[in-house]
Design a protein around this motif. Structure first.
Motif, PDB file in Angstrom:
ATOM      1  N   GLU A 123       0.853  -1.195   0.000  1.00  0.00           N
ATOM      2  CA  GLU A 123       0.000   0.000   0.000  1.00  0.00           C
ATOM      3  C   GLU A 123       0.884   1.239   0.000  1.00  0.00           C
ATOM      4  O   GLU A 123       1.551   1.535   0.998  1.00  0.00           O
ATOM      5  N   ALA A 124       0.913   1.938  -1.123  1.00  0.00           N
ATOM      6  CA  ALA A 124       1.749   3.134  -1.229  1.00  0.00           C
ATOM      7  C   ALA A 124       1.154   4.272  -0.398  1.00  0.00           C
ATOM      8  O   ALA A 124      -0.049   4.511  -0.424  1.00  0.00           O
ATOM      9  N   GLY A 125       2.025   4.982   0.343  1.00  0.00           N
ATOM     10  CA  GLY A 125       1.600   6.129   1.144  1.00  0.00           C
ATOM     11  C   GLY A 125       0.982   5.774   2.480  1.00  0.00           C
ATOM     12  O   GLY A 125       0.487   6.659   3.190  1.00  0.00           O
ATOM     13  N   LEU A 126       0.999   4.489   2.852  1.00  0.00           N
ATOM     14  CA  LEU A 126       0.359   4.081   4.104  1.00  0.00           C
ATOM     15  C   LEU A 126       1.120   4.597   5.322  1.00  0.00           C
ATOM     16  O   LEU A 126       0.518   5.049   6.298  1.00  0.00           O
ATOM     17  N   SER A 127       2.444   4.550   5.288  1.00  0.00           N
ATOM     18  CA  SER A 127       3.229   4.999   6.440  1.00  0.00           C
ATOM     19  C   SER A 127       3.033   6.490   6.699  1.00  0.00           C
ATOM     20  O   SER A 127       2.905   6.927   7.846  1.00  0.00           O
ATOM     21  N   ALA A 128       2.996   7.299   5.629  1.00  0.00           N
ATOM     22  CA  ALA A 128       2.769   8.737   5.803  1.00  0.00           C
ATOM     23  C   ALA A 128       1.378   9.011   6.359  1.00  0.00           C
ATOM     24  O   ALA A 128       1.182   9.913   7.175  1.00  0.00           O
ATOM     25  N   LYS A 129       0.410   8.230   5.922  1.00  0.00           N
ATOM     26  CA  LYS A 129      -0.956   8.392   6.421  1.00  0.00           C
ATOM     27  C   LYS A 129      -1.052   8.069   7.903  1.00  0.00           C
ATOM     28  O   LYS A 129      -1.732   8.761   8.663  1.00  0.00           O
ATOM     29  N   ILE A 130      -0.333   7.017   8.323  1.00  0.00           N
ATOM     30  CA  ILE A 130      -0.399   6.605   9.726  1.00  0.00           C
ATOM     31  C   ILE A 130       0.384   7.557  10.624  1.00  0.00           C
ATOM     32  O   ILE A 130      -0.034   7.859  11.748  1.00  0.00           O
ATOM     33  N   MET A 131       1.499   8.077  10.151  1.00  0.00           N
ATOM     34  CA  MET A 131       2.354   8.925  10.982  1.00  0.00           C
ATOM     35  C   MET A 131       1.977  10.397  10.916  1.00  0.00           C
ATOM     36  O   MET A 131       2.733  11.254  11.362  1.00  0.00           O
TER      37      MET A 131
ATOM     38  N   LEU B 118      10.939  -3.058  14.402  1.00  0.00           N
ATOM     39  CA  LEU B 118      11.802  -2.885  13.228  1.00  0.00           C
ATOM     40  C   LEU B 118      13.163  -2.325  13.615  1.00  0.00           C
ATOM     41  O   LEU B 118      14.193  -2.711  13.038  1.00  0.00           O
ATOM     42  N   LYS B 119      13.187  -1.461  14.582  1.00  0.00           N
ATOM     43  CA  LYS B 119      14.460  -0.855  14.975  1.00  0.00           C
ATOM     44  C   LYS B 119      15.329  -1.845  15.737  1.00  0.00           C
ATOM     45  O   LYS B 119      16.547  -1.915  15.529  1.00  0.00           O
ATOM     46  N   GLU B 120      14.722  -2.633  16.616  1.00  0.00           N
ATOM     47  CA  GLU B 120      15.505  -3.532  17.464  1.00  0.00           C
ATOM     48  C   GLU B 120      15.950  -4.785  16.728  1.00  0.00           C
ATOM     49  O   GLU B 120      17.116  -5.191  16.817  1.00  0.00           O
ATOM     50  N   LEU B 121      15.053  -5.427  15.970  1.00  0.00           N
ATOM     51  CA  LEU B 121      15.374  -6.708  15.344  1.00  0.00           C
ATOM     52  C   LEU B 121      15.927  -6.578  13.940  1.00  0.00           C
ATOM     53  O   LEU B 121      16.687  -7.444  13.487  1.00  0.00           O
ATOM     54  N   HIS B 122      15.556  -5.528  13.218  1.00  0.00           N
ATOM     55  CA  HIS B 122      15.969  -5.421  11.812  1.00  0.00           C
ATOM     56  C   HIS B 122      16.838  -4.197  11.538  1.00  0.00           C
ATOM     57  O   HIS B 122      17.263  -4.005  10.398  1.00  0.00           O
ATOM     58  N   GLY B 123      17.068  -3.361  12.543  1.00  0.00           N
ATOM     59  CA  GLY B 123      17.939  -2.197  12.361  1.00  0.00           C
ATOM     60  C   GLY B 123      17.365  -1.131  11.459  1.00  0.00           C
ATOM     61  O   GLY B 123      18.120  -0.378  10.829  1.00  0.00           O
ATOM     62  N   ILE B 124      16.046  -1.021  11.386  1.00  0.00           N
ATOM     63  CA  ILE B 124      15.393  -0.045  10.510  1.00  0.00           C
ATOM     64  C   ILE B 124      14.836   1.080  11.384  1.00  0.00           C
ATOM     65  O   ILE B 124      13.938   0.841  12.211  1.00  0.00           O
ATOM     66  N   GLU B 125      15.353   2.270  11.225  1.00  0.00           N
ATOM     67  CA  GLU B 125      14.916   3.397  12.045  1.00  0.00           C
ATOM     68  C   GLU B 125      13.783   4.186  11.388  1.00  0.00           C
ATOM     69  O   GLU B 125      12.892   4.669  12.076  1.00  0.00           O
ATOM     70  N   MET B 126      13.832   4.330  10.068  1.00  0.00           N
ATOM     71  CA  MET B 126      12.788   5.067   9.353  1.00  0.00           C
ATOM     72  C   MET B 126      11.883   4.061   8.640  1.00  0.00           C
ATOM     73  O   MET B 126      12.297   3.394   7.687  1.00  0.00           O
ATOM     74  N   VAL B 127      10.659   3.935   9.123  1.00  0.00           N
ATOM     75  CA  VAL B 127       9.732   2.942   8.607  1.00  0.00           C
ATOM     76  C   VAL B 127       9.183   3.408   7.266  1.00  0.00           C
ATOM     77  O   VAL B 127       8.742   4.556   7.111  1.00  0.00           O
ATOM     78  N   GLY B 128       9.207   2.503   6.280  1.00  0.00           N
ATOM     79  CA  GLY B 128       8.658   2.801   4.963  1.00  0.00           C
ATOM     80  C   GLY B 128       7.482   1.896   4.646  1.00  0.00           C
ATOM     81  O   GLY B 128       7.149   0.962   5.387  1.00  0.00           O
ATOM     82  N   ASP B 129       6.838   2.178   3.520  1.00  0.00           N
ATOM     83  CA  ASP B 129       5.677   1.375   3.120  1.00  0.00           C
ATOM     84  C   ASP B 129       6.055  -0.078   2.854  1.00  0.00           C
ATOM     85  O   ASP B 129       5.203  -0.982   2.958  1.00  0.00           O
ATOM     86  N   GLU B 130       7.319  -0.333   2.502  1.00  0.00           N
ATOM     87  CA  GLU B 130       7.746  -1.686   2.158  1.00  0.00           C
ATOM     88  C   GLU B 130       8.040  -2.548   3.381  1.00  0.00           C
ATOM     89  O   GLU B 130       8.304  -3.750   3.241  1.00  0.00           O
ATOM     90  N   ASP B 131       8.017  -1.970   4.585  1.00  0.00           N
ATOM     91  CA  ASP B 131       8.450  -2.688   5.781  1.00  0.00           C
ATOM     92  C   ASP B 131       7.320  -3.395   6.517  1.00  0.00           C
ATOM     93  O   ASP B 131       7.587  -4.182   7.433  1.00  0.00           O
TER      94      ASP B 131
END
Length: 677
Positions: free
Chosen positions: A569-577, A656-669
């Motif tokens: 879903e494109a744009g979902l992270s921006a919508k949620i945040m 995502l930050k603790e287990l996968h090292g991803i700090e900035m969440v994107g739509d692909e995550d």
């Protein structure tokens, strides 16, 4: 003749040099010059040292008991001299008989002269709104004070009680607590005053106390005691004198108010005539500090302002009027300058809405034509309303702005073209795009490393974004924007290489004018092969931002109809945040699952064993870097221990930050179990 030591009786004591024990006294210049002691203290006030006779002659000339009261309150010495000294009573009496508009009535025996003046002239708090006011008592008998608010004059009735019917016309012979002299005290309705006024209005609080004493005094069985009867009878005998004084003060107050209004009107008329004669603004004259103080003081004393009073302060008044004119002119200049700046900002936003590449607003204001149109605070002041109209409709302004923008961007385009590897690029072809207009032209700011909101998904800038970029201000005290400089930008190698590799897979080059539309039509069919632990798909804008996670991002284009079961879903992270209440509600829903915990096979259920744990999938592509492969193995080991579960968005970010090292969440995550509404 006896010696000094014998006279003092200290013969046995040894003589000690005094210069070793005493400190040398300081000698002022006045002492060296032989000036008297009174002149050595320039701040000393000599007014209290006057004899009482001279002090009396000075104060009697004021003809205002209020002025004597003010003098008595300046120091303890003057207070004891004028208030606590019976010999000074003649000063109060003389001034009281000569005051304006006419002599004050003689006080009752319970008042001293000073207390009587304070009773008449002092202000206090309004009995309704409790705000301080300098108004006289509305009712001197009940000591009710009201401010100038008409609502307070209406609401005072709530605090009063009418007991006329209780005493049946015998109130004067049976009441010993003062009541309102007349209803005329609170409004302008014509009414008789005491004793002709039959209405008995009392404070409700005083009535409650009086009713108990009156019941005991008027009771037949048991009869009142002799002490209570004598006390009440004495108070009833004194009551007429209190009411007579209150009525006399009411009449004096009405005359005072009438005369005060007359004098104030005359002084305002005189000031307007003076302003017209001198060419001054009458409003400024009446509100100036020096003349305003003089006018208010004379109104206070019921005296008219004369030229003799005004001449000593004329230079001060004129200087202040000039200062007020300059201040008003500066305010007009600032308002006009502020309006012109707003007009320039509106014109800037209009250019951006049309798709024109423009610099930041701070840099746009520096263009020569904008500098001329905007002007300065102290410069010329063109018509502000006409400025916006001219900027909107004038073709000349549009041409000048276009020329300035072209000149401004020329050096920027040359420098940025060098960063892309095309110094002084020229081409005779009309179909080939300029290197800066290609989708592989990606840059980042080395100063702040941040991007505007419209580039948050891509996390890098194109040429238009570079021109409009404005570094955020970290210093809260110094809010001046950072000057734009092309040297602050560098090529974003990761994003450029990722876009170039995608174009290779599609089979086109970045010189093609339709390249952007072509990659946009791919939709969410781009798979990241560098994330070999999971099936990560994305669209083109997400690809650009995702490329910053890998040193050399590998990718593949999926055929139509193929892909994981969990839809992208494109744009979902921006919508949620977002910051709105709907977004806050979405974040709290237990509706999100981590896409990185789903094995690379693409099925949500394929990698879960009987114990509900996620198993590892086979790698889709071998990573070229050993360090990256080791990091992926560690993540897979952690993923084995984690359950594929639904969570709210805040928990997902922590996961995502603790287990996968991803700090900035994107739509692909991540993906949702049910579509987010």
């Amino acid at each position: 003749m006896p010696s000094e030591s014998t006279a003092t009786g200290h013969d046995s004591l040894p003589k000690v040099p005094t210069h070793l024990l005493t400190k040398k006294c300081r000698t002022s210049v006045r002492e060296l010059q032989g000036l008297p002691e009174s002149e050595s203290a320039p701040g000393q006030c000599l007014f209290p040292t006057l004899p009482l006779e001279l002090l009396a002659e000075i104060l009697i000339q004021t003809n205002s008991p209020r002025d004597i009261l003010s003098v008595a309150r300046t120091s303890k010495f003057l207070c004891s001299t004028l208030v606590c000294n019976p010999a000074a009573d003649f000063i109060w009496r003389t001034v009281r008989k000569n005051c304006l508009p006419h002599a004050l009535p003689d006080p009752t025996p319970n008042f001293s002269e000073a207390a009587y003046v304070a009773f008449v002239y002092d202000g206090g708090s309004c009995d309704v709104c409790k705000r301080d006011t300098k108004e006289f008592y509305a009712s001197f008998a009940t000591r009710i004070r009201l401010c100038r608010n008409t609502r307070c004059k209406k609401d005072i009735r709530k605090y009063l009680i009418d007991v006329t019917t209780i005493f049946k016309g015998h109130a004067r012979d049976e009441i010993w607590i003062p009541y309102v002299e007349s209803s005329h005290c609170f409004d302008l309705s014509p009414d008789k005053e005491w004793p002709e006024n039959p209405t008995v209005l009392m404070r409700k609080s005083e009535w409650e106390r009086f009713r108990a004493d009156y019941a005991a005094f008027s009771a037949l069985s048991p009869p009142p005691s002799d002490g209570l009867r004598k006390a009440c009878t004495d108070q009833i005998a004194k009551f007429p004198k209190v009411m007579e004084l209150a009525v006399a003060l009411q009449k004096w107050k009405r005359i005072y108010v009438t005369m005060h209004y007359t004098v104030k009107t005359k002084n305002e008329t005189w000031a307007k005539a003076l302003a017209a004669q001198e060419g001054w603004n009458e409003h400024d004259l009446l509100n100036s500090q020096f003349y305003g103080s003089l006018a208010r003081h004379n109104n206070y004393l019921l005296e008219e302002v004369t030229l003799r009073d005004f001449l000593p302060i004329r230079p001060l008044v004129e200087a202040q009027l000039l200062k007020m004119q300059i201040h008003r002119q500066n305010q007009e200049n600032e308002a006009s300058y502020r309006q012109r700046r707003n007009d320039v900002e509106q014109y800037y936003n209009r250019l951006r809405s049309t798709g024109t590449i423009v610099p930041s607003l701070h840099e746009f204001r520096k263009l020569s034509v904008m500098t001329t149109m905007q002007g300065s605070v102290t410069g010329s002041r063109p018509n502000s309303s006409g400025l916006a109209k001219d900027m909107k409709n004038s073709a000349l302004v549009a041409e000048l702005v276009a020329a300035d923008l072209k000149t401004w961007m020329a050096s920027a385009r040359e420098k940025l073209s060098e960063l892309l590897g095309f110094p002084k690029w020229r081409s005779a072809s009309k179909t080939k795009l300029h290197p800066l207009d290609r989708i592989t032209a990606r840059f980042k700011c080395q100063g702040c490393g941040k991007v505007a909101k419209r580039y948050e998904k891509e996390r890098c800038l194109d040429f238009a974004g570079v021109c409009a970029h404005e570094c955020p201000i970290d210093d809260k005290k110094n809010k001046k924007p950072v000057d734009w400089n092309v040297d602050r930008f560098a090529k974003d190698e990761k994003a450029s290489h990722a876009v170039a590799r995608l174009l290779t897979l599609v089979g086109i080059t970045d010189e093609d004018a339709n390249a952007h539309d072509t990659v946009k039509m791919l939709g969410a069919r781009i798979q990241c092969l560098s994330c070999n632990h999971a099936f990560i798909i994305m669209d083109f804008p997400t690809l650009i931002g995702h490329s910053h996670r890998h040193d050399n991002m590998q990718m593949a284009i999926l055929p139509k109809g193929e892909g994981p079961e969990c839809v992208f879903e494109a744009g979902l992270s921006a919508k949620i945040m977002n910051m709105g209440p709907k977004s806050q509600k979405l974040r709290s829903e237990m509706n999100y699952q981590c896409r990185h915990c789903v094995p690379a096979s693409g099925s949500v259920d394929a990698g879960i064993d009987g114990e509900g744990r996620v198993s590892t999938g086979e790698s889709i592509a071998e990573d070229s870097h050993t360090e990256s492969r080791t990091a992926d193995q560690k993540r897979r080991q952690r993923n084995k221990k984690s359950k594929l579960r639904s969570m709210d968005f805040n928990a997902l970010r922590s996961h995502l930050k603790e287990l996968h090292g991803i700090e900035m969440v994107g739509d692909e995550d991540f993906f949702t179990q049910t579509p987010a509404k």
